[in-house]
Scaffold this motif. Structure first.
Motif, PDB file in Angstrom:
ATOM      1  N   ILE A   1      -9.850 -20.306   1.431  1.00 33.76           N
ATOM      2  CA  ILE A   1      -9.914 -19.380   0.296  1.00 33.76           C
ATOM      3  C   ILE A   1     -10.108 -20.174  -1.002  1.00 33.76           C
ATOM      4  N   ALA A   2      -9.419 -21.299  -1.119  1.00 29.33           N
ATOM      5  CA  ALA A   2      -9.643 -22.171  -2.278  1.00 29.33           C
ATOM      6  C   ALA A   2     -11.104 -22.646  -2.296  1.00 29.33           C
ATOM      7  N   GLY A   3     -11.634 -22.964  -1.121  1.00 26.23           N
ATOM      8  CA  GLY A   3     -13.042 -23.368  -1.026  1.00 26.23           C
ATOM      9  C   GLY A   3     -13.978 -22.264  -1.464  1.00 26.23           C
ATOM     10  N   LEU A   4     -13.672 -21.025  -1.099  1.00 25.40           N
ATOM     11  CA  LEU A   4     -14.500 -19.897  -1.538  1.00 25.40           C
ATOM     12  C   LEU A   4     -14.444 -19.728  -3.053  1.00 25.40           C
ATOM     13  N   CYS A   5     -13.290 -19.991  -3.633  1.00 24.78           N
ATOM     14  CA  CYS A   5     -13.183 -19.941  -5.105  1.00 24.78           C
ATOM     15  C   CYS A   5     -14.076 -20.999  -5.743  1.00 24.78           C
ATOM     16  N   VAL A   6     -14.118 -22.178  -5.158  1.00 22.15           N
ATOM     17  CA  VAL A   6     -14.977 -23.246  -5.678  1.00 22.15           C
ATOM     18  C   VAL A   6     -16.448 -22.868  -5.514  1.00 22.15           C
ATOM     19  N   VAL A   7     -16.791 -22.256  -4.393  1.00 20.41           N
ATOM     20  CA  VAL A   7     -18.160 -21.761  -4.195  1.00 20.41           C
ATOM     21  C   VAL A   7     -18.511 -20.772  -5.306  1.00 20.41           C
ATOM     22  N   ALA A   8     -17.588 -19.861  -5.607  1.00 19.67           N
ATOM     23  CA  ALA A   8     -17.825 -18.877  -6.677  1.00 19.67           C
ATOM     24  C   ALA A   8     -18.014 -19.571  -8.024  1.00 19.67           C
ATOM     25  N   LEU A   9     -17.247 -20.630  -8.267  1.00 19.05           N
ATOM     26  CA  LEU A   9     -17.403 -21.385  -9.515  1.00 19.05           C
ATOM     27  C   LEU A   9     -18.780 -22.035  -9.601  1.00 19.05           C
ATOM     28  N   ILE A  10     -19.253 -22.571  -8.484  1.00 20.59           N
ATOM     29  CA  ILE A  10     -20.590 -23.178  -8.470  1.00 20.59           C
ATOM     30  C   ILE A  10     -21.643 -22.124  -8.767  1.00 20.59           C
ATOM     31  N   ILE A  11     -21.532 -20.978  -8.113  1.00 22.51           N
ATOM     32  CA  ILE A  11     -22.505 -19.904  -8.334  1.00 22.51           C
ATOM     33  C   ILE A  11     -22.468 -19.463  -9.795  1.00 22.51           C
ATOM     34  N   GLY A  12     -21.268 -19.294 -10.338  1.00 21.77           N
ATOM     35  CA  GLY A  12     -21.138 -18.908 -11.736  1.00 21.77           C
ATOM     36  C   GLY A  12     -21.747 -19.923 -12.681  1.00 21.77           C
ATOM     37  N   ALA A  13     -21.500 -21.208 -12.423  1.00 20.34           N
ATOM     38  CA  ALA A  13     -22.066 -22.266 -13.268  1.00 20.34           C
ATOM     39  C   ALA A  13     -23.591 -22.273 -13.188  1.00 20.34           C
TER      40      ALA A  13
END
Length: 127
Positions: A104-116
């Motif tokens: 789940i933490a990894g999915l949050c990081v994925v979301a951060l990458i997409i947002g960036a």
């Protein structure tokens, strides 16, 4: 750019320990409470090889922006599929819970990458 690279470093590290199970099958017992010489252990050891591929995708994406989208797709499928299966099984306690939380933490990081990436593209289109 530096933020995105850092996120991919996190994703690589997230998959590094499970990847070591391929090279050190006894880790299957410590990480997953599965005997490495059982049928489930064989699958977990093989899973370690697949995590090695996921880790390599993340490392490659750190250095080559051209592969980031493909790497992000593969990493997201790997992480999200486990979280989905874990949820389908009723969120069991034990070692799998820690893995699910890490994913789940990894999915949050994925979301951060997409947002960036979206922010960067939007800013680029305004210039």
């Amino acid at each position: 750019e530096l933020f995105t690279r850092g996120c991919f470093v996190f994703l690589a590290l997230l998959h590094l320990v499970p990847a070591f199970v391929f090279f050190q099958p006894t880790l299957a017992g410590r990480l997953y409470d599965v005997a490495p010489d059982s049928i489930a252990g064989l699958l977990i050891v093989h899973r370690g090889a697949l995590f090695g591929v996921v880790c390599l995708m993340a490392v490659w994406a750190i250095f080559d922006p051209a592969v980031r989208l493909l790497a992000l797709c593969g990493i997201t499928i790997s992480i999200a599929s486990f979280v989905f299966v874990y949820w389908q099984q009723g969120l069991p306690a034990g070692a799998l819970r820690a893995i699910a939380l890490a994913d789940i933490a990894g999915l949050c990081v994925v979301a951060l990458i997409i947002g960036a990436q979206l922010k960067s593209r939007m800013a680029g289109s305004l210039l």
